[in-house]
Design a protein around this motif. Structure first.
Motif, PDB file in Angstrom:
ATOM      1  N   ALA A 226       0.885  -1.051   0.000  1.00  0.00           N
ATOM      2  CA  ALA A 226      -0.054  -0.090   0.011  1.00  0.00           C
ATOM      3  C   ALA A 226       0.891   1.235   0.036  1.00  0.00           C
ATOM      4  O   ALA A 226       0.475   2.306  -0.728  1.00  0.00           O
TER       5      ALA A 226
ATOM      6  N   HIS B 125       1.953   2.112  -3.200  1.00  0.00           N
ATOM      7  CA  HIS B 125       0.969   2.561  -4.379  1.00  0.00           C
ATOM      8  C   HIS B 125       0.669   4.115  -3.773  1.00  0.00           C
ATOM      9  O   HIS B 125       0.706   5.213  -4.508  1.00  0.00           O
TER      10      HIS B 125
ATOM     11  N   THR C 170      -6.231  -6.118   0.394  1.00  0.00           N
ATOM     12  CA  THR C 170      -4.961  -6.417  -0.493  1.00  0.00           C
ATOM     13  C   THR C 170      -5.223  -7.493  -1.620  1.00  0.00           C
ATOM     14  O   THR C 170      -4.623  -7.303  -2.555  1.00  0.00           O
TER      15      THR C 170
ATOM     16  N   LEU D 217      -6.180  -4.842  -4.255  1.00  0.00           N
ATOM     17  CA  LEU D 217      -4.788  -4.144  -5.012  1.00  0.00           C
ATOM     18  C   LEU D 217      -4.089  -5.164  -5.787  1.00  0.00           C
ATOM     19  O   LEU D 217      -3.536  -4.885  -6.868  1.00  0.00           O
TER      20      LEU D 217
ATOM     21  N   ASN E  41      -5.849   1.990  -7.397  1.00  0.00           N
ATOM     22  CA  ASN E  41      -4.963   1.135  -6.123  1.00  0.00           C
ATOM     23  C   ASN E  41      -4.456   2.360  -5.251  1.00  0.00           C
ATOM     24  O   ASN E  41      -4.097   2.009  -4.034  1.00  0.00           O
TER      25      ASN E  41
ATOM     26  N   SER F 231      -5.400   2.199  -1.578  1.00  0.00           N
ATOM     27  CA  SER F 231      -4.216   1.962  -0.309  1.00  0.00           C
ATOM     28  C   SER F 231      -4.407   3.041   0.379  1.00  0.00           C
ATOM     29  O   SER F 231      -4.159   2.650   1.918  1.00  0.00           O
TER      30      SER F 231
ATOM     31  N   LEU G 283      -4.778   1.884   4.415  1.00  0.00           N
ATOM     32  CA  LEU G 283      -3.694   2.338   5.639  1.00  0.00           C
ATOM     33  C   LEU G 283      -4.353   2.941   6.482  1.00  0.00           C
ATOM     34  O   LEU G 283      -3.784   2.803   7.796  1.00  0.00           O
TER      35      LEU G 283
END
Lengths: 416, 189
Positions: free
Chosen positions: A78, A81, A162, A165, A184, A188, A192
């Motif tokens: 993440a 990205h 995930t 992604l 993405n 991300s 996060l």
């Protein structure tokens, strides 16, 4: 615009860079699992009366250890990205493979929590809670229902984020749609933020509630720091393996260097958080907080308590400080292995003293000092074999290089 | 531009090739070295990855300076804290305080300051060391005036005073790698 310029010196990517798990790795993984099962059985057989707690403590250590590695890979992915990292595109399939352990992480955590709850968690015993003022108040959250709901919701959403992604990234290989890169990045950012909260809540249930009277407000950050550096170590080992066998000729020492920097930086971050947690409790010197550290400094635990800092910070910091060491697989891979041992010891030191103390109280057992035997190694090898199988299998499911990522050229020409 | 084309290689003149892309200067620098041209230095508006290697420069010793400065900060901090809090001699002493019954020499409590001073010495010290080593201080005049090299151009400066300097070869190498301009420059005095 800049595409023409990039094309003028483009590396030729004729097609997908394929990878299939070497037979040796498969046999090694299966062998590790079998050996682990035997050792865990031996540990269970020699655990004596009321030995079940020991097996579940071993399994909790192993389950949380590999969960940490997998979600740490998700965080690394993440961050790549979110920061629109240019260096990482050519090695991004590695963290994308590491996260594929997460469904198994959910299974293992639920098995340990479901079958082992009464052996590990004091708050799961209504009779104890009824006679404990503090636990009665905490039972609003610390009860089996919330444990299961949180575990399923947290790891379930980690899987959802995930895997999305990963799926977007792989879809881009065929359709070349730059929109995947944008989505993405957005995904991300949301992941996060969610991760920051969910890691705190999750580690509260899984580890911190082993000692339900104790609390630390930076517990989640501490778990994150360990997970991130250990996941960087896993990525480093996989990349070094791909480089040494020539299966990823598009990557080179510059990419290894960056993973090495990540181990270096997050080992130091781990040490920072370790000191912060210790320092506040040491300074305030309040009995309900210091109990955690007193337990881990007495009865033979002190040597492991010190070793924890050496493995997790002293060795990675001083060995990886010089630049050439971060670029040399012969140095960086052993340090990555030390870092993984360090995370394991860290998790062990959080689980085992607490679990053995509870078992000693609950079953009136004569347990003092360090508890270590074949069972601890066995549970870790058992799941470790599975981890290797899943990650390497999924690494081969897509091209090792994201073929149509807009940052691919930047990554191929990465230098430092 | 090439009015000096026939001028003999004089030690007070340097031949400069200007480039508009960072990739070009890296390639041109590599080629110049291979052709045996004496590179005085390269001037770029930002750090260009791979240029040091292309120039064949040895590894910078600045990282060792940084480490030693960090160590100096660490030891200074250790001395500062130990002296003020723990050391008592008949000759001179600090001021030991009883803080919540903690030991008088509590290494745990020293950690934040050890860390901070190590970082402070390393950060500020390395920057000052670099500036001093490069002789970049107020009143310093630039060695060359190379138009555009702090903006959008990249320059290779060749030391034409070296024996056997081949100007035609230099012009050929620069031209082959897309030099936008090749000209002579005299150092500022």
């Amino acid at each position: 615009m800049s595409a023409t310029h990039a094309d003028s010196h483009a590396h030729s990517l004729a097609g997908p860079v394929s990878f299939s798990m070497p037979g040796g790795a498969r046999n090694l993984a299966i062998g590790l699992s079998v050996l682990g099962a035997v050792l865990l059985g031996a540990g269970a057989a020699t655990a004596g009366d009321h030995g079940a707690w020991r097996v579940f403590a071993d399994l909790l250590i192993a389950a949380f250890f590999y969960t940490s590695l997998a979600i740490g890979g998700g965080v690394i992915l993440a961050i790549m990205h979110v920061t629109r990292a240019g260096w990482s595109t050519v090695v991004r399939r590695i963290p994308e493979a590491v996260v594929t352990w997460l469904p198994m992480a959910l299974v293992t955590m639920l098995v340990v929590g479901g079958l082992g709850m009464h052996h590990l968690y004091e708050w799961s015993h209504p009779d104890i809670v009824a006679n404990d003022h503090l636990l009665r108040h905490k039972s609003v959250l610390l009860n089996p229902t919330w444990y299961y709901v949180s575990t399923v919701a947290i790891i379930g959403l980690w899987v959802a984020f995930t895997f999305k992604l990963r799926a977007n990234s792989i879809a881009q290989d065929s359709d070349g749609n730059e929109g995947h890169t944008g989505s993405n990045m957005v995904l991300s950012v949301i992941f996060l933020i969610f991760f920051g909260f969910s890691m705190t809540v999750g580690s509260l249930f899984w580890l911190m509630s082993l000692e339900p009277h104790w609390f630390s407000t930076m517990f989640g950050v501490y778990q994150f720091a360990g997970a991130h550096k250990a996941a960087a170590a896993v990525c480093t080992i996989i990349l070094a393996m791909l480089l040494s066998t020539g299966q990823l000729p598009q990557a080179n020492a510059n990419h290894l260097h960056d993973f090495g920097k990540m181990i270096f930086a997050f080992s130091t971050f781990w040490a920072y958080i370790w000191v912060s947690q210790f320092l506040l409790i040491w300074y305030a010197n309040i009995p309900e907080e210091t109990g955690y550290y007193i337990l881990r400094q007495d009865g033979g635990w002190m040597a492991l308590f010190g070793l924890n800092v050496i493995l997790n910070w002293v060795i990675p910091f001083f060995v990886l400080l010089p630049r050439p060491n971060k670029r040399n697989p012969k140095v960086v891979v052993p340090v990555a292995i030390v870092t993984l041992l360090g995370l394991w010891l860290d998790v062990y030191l959080q689980v085992m003293p607490a679990a053995s103390q509870f078992a000693a109280h609950h079953h009136k057992l004569d347990l003092h000092g360090v508890v270590f035997g074949p069972g601890e190694i066995g549970a870790t090898l058992l799941l470790g074999g599975g981890f290797i199988l899943v990650v390497l299998k999924m690494l081969g499911k897509a091209s090792l290089v994201p073929l149509k990522d807009p940052y691919l050229q930047e990554s191929l020409h990465h230098q430092q | 531009m090439s009015s000096h084309a026939d001028a003999p290689a004089a030690p007070d003149k340097y031949l400069v090739g200007y480039f508009v892309e960072d990739d070009e200067i890296v390639a041109a620098t590599k080629a110049s070295r291979q052709a045996g041209l004496p590179i005085y230095d390269c001037y770029t508006p930002f750090p260009v990855h791979g240029l040091e290697a292309a120039q064949g420069l040895p590894r910078s010793w600045m990282t060792y300076a940084c480490f030693l400065l960090a160590l100096t900060g660490f030891l200074s901090s250790m001395f500062l804290q130990s002296y003020t809090q723990a050391i008592e001699t008949p000759m001179w002493s600090g001021w030991p305080l009883n803080v919540g019954g903690k030991p008088f020499w509590p290494l745990t409590a020293f950690v934040p300051v050890l860390f901070e001073l190590a970082v402070l010495f390393a950060g500020v010290g390395t920057a000052l060391t670099l500036l001093a080593f490069l002789r970049l201080y107020p009143g310093q005049k630039p060695k060359f005036t190379l138009p555009g090299t702090t903006d959008d151009r990249f320059a290779i400066v060749l030391d034409t005073g070296a024996s056997g300097f081949d100007e035609n070869k230099a012009r050929e190498v620069f031209g082959r790698h897309g030099a936008s301009e090749i000209s002579w420059v005299a150092p500022n005095r």
